[in-house]
Write an enzyme that holds these catalytic residues in place. Structure first.
Site, mmCIF file in Angstrom:
data_model
loop_
_atom_site.group_PDB
_atom_site.id
_atom_site.type_symbol
_atom_site.label_atom_id
_atom_site.label_comp_id
_atom_site.label_asym_id
_atom_site.label_seq_id
_atom_site.Cartn_x
_atom_site.Cartn_y
_atom_site.Cartn_z
ATOM 1 N N GLY A 21 -10.676 -18.260 24.269
ATOM 2 C CA GLY A 21 -11.203 -19.596 24.007
ATOM 3 C C GLY A 21 -12.530 -19.923 24.669
ATOM 4 C CB SER A 22 -15.209 -17.979 26.300
ATOM 5 O OG SER A 22 -15.754 -17.158 25.313
ATOM 6 C CG LEU A 102 -9.100 -19.371 7.422
ATOM 7 C CD1 LEU A 102 -10.140 -20.481 7.339
ATOM 8 C CD2 LEU A 102 -7.941 -19.779 8.325
ATOM 9 C CG HIS A 118 -18.459 -11.484 13.128
ATOM 10 N ND1 HIS A 118 -17.140 -11.079 13.209
ATOM 11 C CD2 HIS A 118 -19.185 -10.353 12.972
ATOM 12 C CE1 HIS A 118 -17.085 -9.768 13.090
ATOM 13 N NE2 HIS A 118 -18.309 -9.300 12.943
ATOM 14 C CD GLU A 183 -19.580 -14.340 20.367
ATOM 15 O OE1 GLU A 183 -18.643 -15.076 20.032
ATOM 16 O OE2 GLU A 183 -19.417 -13.142 20.682
HETATM 17 C C1 GAR Z 1 -15.722 -13.871 20.140
HETATM 18 O O1 GAR Z 1 -16.529 -12.792 20.514
HETATM 19 C C2 GAR Z 1 -15.845 -14.133 18.654
HETATM 20 O O2 GAR Z 1 -17.142 -13.919 18.159
HETATM 21 C C3 GAR Z 1 -14.881 -13.116 18.101
HETATM 22 O O3 GAR Z 1 -13.770 -13.183 18.971
HETATM 23 C C4 GAR Z 1 -14.237 -13.517 20.274
HETATM 24 C C5 GAR Z 1 -13.427 -14.694 20.776
HETATM 25 O O4 GAR Z 1 -13.767 -14.977 22.110
HETATM 26 N N1 GAR Z 1 -14.530 -13.412 16.756
HETATM 27 C C6 GAR Z 1 -14.422 -12.483 15.802
HETATM 28 O O5 GAR Z 1 -14.556 -11.293 16.007
HETATM 29 C C7 GAR Z 1 -14.104 -13.026 14.416
HETATM 30 N N2 GAR Z 1 -14.346 -12.047 13.404
HETATM 31 P P1 GAR Z 1 -13.375 -16.363 22.754
HETATM 32 O O6 GAR Z 1 -11.874 -16.542 22.495
HETATM 33 O O7 GAR Z 1 -13.680 -16.204 24.195
HETATM 34 O O8 GAR Z 1 -14.177 -17.457 22.074
#
Ligand code: GAR
Length: 211
Positions: A21-22, A102, A118, A183
């Site tokens: 969840g960052s 989804l 992503h 991100e």
């Molecule tokens: C992030 O790097 C996001 O870009 C990726 O999962 C991670 C979640 O990190 N998402 C994907 O790969 C979707 N295709 P977080 O839980 O710390 O936000």
């Protein structure tokens, strides 16, 4: 937090996450400190019981909901999540590490109102472990993409991308960490752009108005 420069009610975000969840926390912090005005988090939903992001939302006093997806059909699970989003009057959905496709019915229920982040420069390296894919491929430039969600995986119109060089000293871990820092900036910026309403989608192109 309401936007002091607008009479409009705040745009209500629904956050969907499966893990740490960052990205959710980066958006929450942007709202808290006023970097992202006119937006509020209405509900944080996870499909995974132990998701740290869900606990973090709870600790912040936000509305949270757990809808476990394991063992349920996509349509049934998505119907429950949609009902929850509607109950909390969500305007815009942010997928923040939501590791589940989804259903078309879900996407159709919020047309151009679902964002995903992503960790690659799409269309390169869709799917799982994008940072590892990019590192193993030997790219010199990596990054992240925020895009609208459509019926295909990691595919919809791109809102923005942030790029970084891959360093000779990088390994997959350090590269993923540096992409993650981008991100956190990108998601706030993308939500701000979409919340402003000052854009058009021309074909696949996200174009700011008056440009
Ligand atoms: C992030 O790097 C996001 O870009 C990726 O999962 C991670 C979640 O990190 N998402 C994907 O790969 C979707 N295709 P977080 O839980 O710390 O936000």
């Amino acid at each position: 937090m309401a936007n002091p420069h607008s009479d409009r009610p705040p745009l209500r975000l629904g956050i969907l996450l499966s893990g740490r969840g960052s990205n959710f926390l980066a958006i929450a912090e942007s709202i808290r400190c006023g970097r992202l005005a006119g937006v509020e988090i209405a509900i944080v939903i996870s499909n995974v019981a132990g998701a740290a992001g869900l606990a973090a939302g709870r600790d912040l006093g936000m509305a949270t909901a757990l809808h476990i997806s394991k063992g349920r059909s996509r349509d049934t699970h998505d119907a429950d999540v949609l009902a929850c989003l509607r109950e909390h009057r969500v305007d815009l959905i942010c997928l923040a590490g939501y590791m589940r496709l989804l259903s078309p019915a879900f996407v159709a229920a919020f047309p151009d109102r679902i964002l995903n982040i992503h960790p690659s420069l799409l269309p390169a390296f869709p799917g799982l472990e994008a940072q590892e894919q990019a590192f193993a491929y030997g790219v010199k430039i990596a990054g992240c993409t925020v895009h609208f969600v459509d019926d295909e995986l990691d595919h919809g119109a791109i809102i923005l991308q942030r790029a970084i060089p891959v360093l000779e000293s990088d390994d997959t871990h350090s590269l993923a960490e540096r992409i993650l820092a981008e991100e956190h900036i990108a998601y706030t910026e993308a939500v701000r752009m979409v919340a402003s309403g000052e854009y058009e989608i021309r074909g696949r192109r996200f174009v700011k108005r008056n440009t």
